[in-house]
Scaffold this active site. Sequence first.
Site, PDB file in Angstrom:
ATOM      1  N   SER A 188       0.806  -1.209   0.000  1.00 41.06           N
ATOM      2  CA  SER A 188       0.000   0.000   0.000  1.00 41.06           C
ATOM      3  C   SER A 188       0.847   1.271   0.000  1.00 41.06           C
ATOM      4  O   SER A 188       1.602   1.514  -0.930  1.00 41.06           O
ATOM      5  CB  SER A 188      -0.960  -0.052   1.195  1.00 41.06           C
ATOM      6  OG  SER A 188      -1.972   0.915   1.092  1.00 41.06           O
ATOM      7  N   ASP A 195      11.104   5.024  -9.576  1.00 42.27           N
ATOM      8  CA  ASP A 195      10.837   5.618 -10.885  1.00 42.27           C
ATOM      9  C   ASP A 195      11.594   6.922 -11.099  1.00 42.27           C
ATOM     10  O   ASP A 195      11.966   7.248 -12.228  1.00 42.27           O
ATOM     11  CB  ASP A 195       9.338   5.877 -11.058  1.00 42.27           C
ATOM     12  CG  ASP A 195       8.578   4.621 -11.448  1.00 42.27           C
ATOM     13  OD1 ASP A 195       9.185   3.533 -11.404  1.00 42.27           O
ATOM     14  OD2 ASP A 195       7.386   4.720 -11.786  1.00 42.27           O
ATOM     15  N   LYS A 228      -0.707  -3.974  -3.474  1.00 44.18           N
ATOM     16  CA  LYS A 228      -1.973  -3.324  -3.119  1.00 44.18           C
ATOM     17  C   LYS A 228      -1.887  -1.848  -3.476  1.00 44.18           C
ATOM     18  O   LYS A 228      -1.298  -1.063  -2.755  1.00 44.18           O
ATOM     19  CB  LYS A 228      -2.296  -3.471  -1.635  1.00 44.18           C
ATOM     20  CG  LYS A 228      -3.655  -2.851  -1.303  1.00 44.18           C
ATOM     21  CD  LYS A 228      -3.966  -2.876   0.166  1.00 44.18           C
ATOM     22  CE  LYS A 228      -5.355  -2.293   0.398  1.00 44.18           C
ATOM     23  NZ  LYS A 228      -5.437  -0.868  -0.017  1.00 44.18           N
TER      24      LYS A 228
END
Length: 366
Positions: free
Chosen positions: A281, A292, A306
Amino acid sequence: MLAAGAVTGSLPGHQERRTESGQAGPTAAAGGRQEDVRRAAAEAMADGKSPLQAAERAVSRSGDRWGAVYSRGEYEEFQESLDGRYTGVGLRTRRERDGRIEVTRVRAGSPAAFAGIRVGDRLRSIDGRTVDGLPVTEVVSLLRGDADHASVGTAVTLGLQRGTRAWSATLRRARLSTESVTVRHPASDVTVIAISAFTKGVGDEVRSAVRHAPPASGIILDLRGNSGGLVTEAVATASAFLDGGLVATYDVDGEQRALHADPGGDTTRPLVALVDGGTMSAAELLTGALQDRGRAVVMGSRTFGKGSVQMPSRLPDGSVAELTVGHYRTPGGHAVDGRGITPDLEAGSDAMKRAETVLTGLGTPP
């Protein structure tokens, strides 16, 4: 999942319990779905039946994997856990590659500490149930007694193993405060910041830890077993390592939005993020942002996957229903839900040692 560390995600302006009161309410579509659950509960109450059970059936019919209904007491317990308080025995565990559950931390002064449990011990069972192969979140739920609404003083029997010695220990659950952020310095050029859950204040604690780390120290951000929590705190943590910019995008019933880091974070220190199958999460949101944007080398094993966001809705009897209202993506546009995040470098039980080696290879901050 309820008291396992705030595994449901939440986003600014779209939650009741994760931020201060007065935030915006649900969108029309989400409100419609939640109204169906609320109506089922109200009709059951009028007929003298259980509103909680009626709401549970309505949520089940919705097909929402993460949808859930919590009693008033469960919900209050959950809110307390976000404030850094919980009922438990003071153990932190990790699932090894072969499915074994290993104790990774014993809180000082906790029931587990008084019982003589040590880091490295194997947890084999909880109240007679074998825990090998279970997700860490489920192990935590069993330790806290979520299914039985266990209170302070209730007993839990653990099956343990240390080397060739196997034994059982019966502990009494206690009221404990979480230490969501721990900092240690295994070497002069290494600072390890471990985050167990994104409870209130974690972002400030991480920023302080980074600010006070030795000048020549790189950082290992240990997110293994972190089952999530407050998305606002995950974004604040990202702000400790980024100079503004995108952290994640998300949708709420099709409406696209974005989360951004605050400017002024430390972008010079070498950074390694450790993750595993218990990283979930909000912890995945943070990991995806650092990966990224090229800010951290991510090591460990694939994260849980999740990437959905739930919003709570109060029912007539005081219980709370949650339904999924959106999903988030990393800055590179990668969906997390059901996929998880693949680390840059795979690592198992030797992850910390390897992370220190990689950190050294990244150099020292200027």
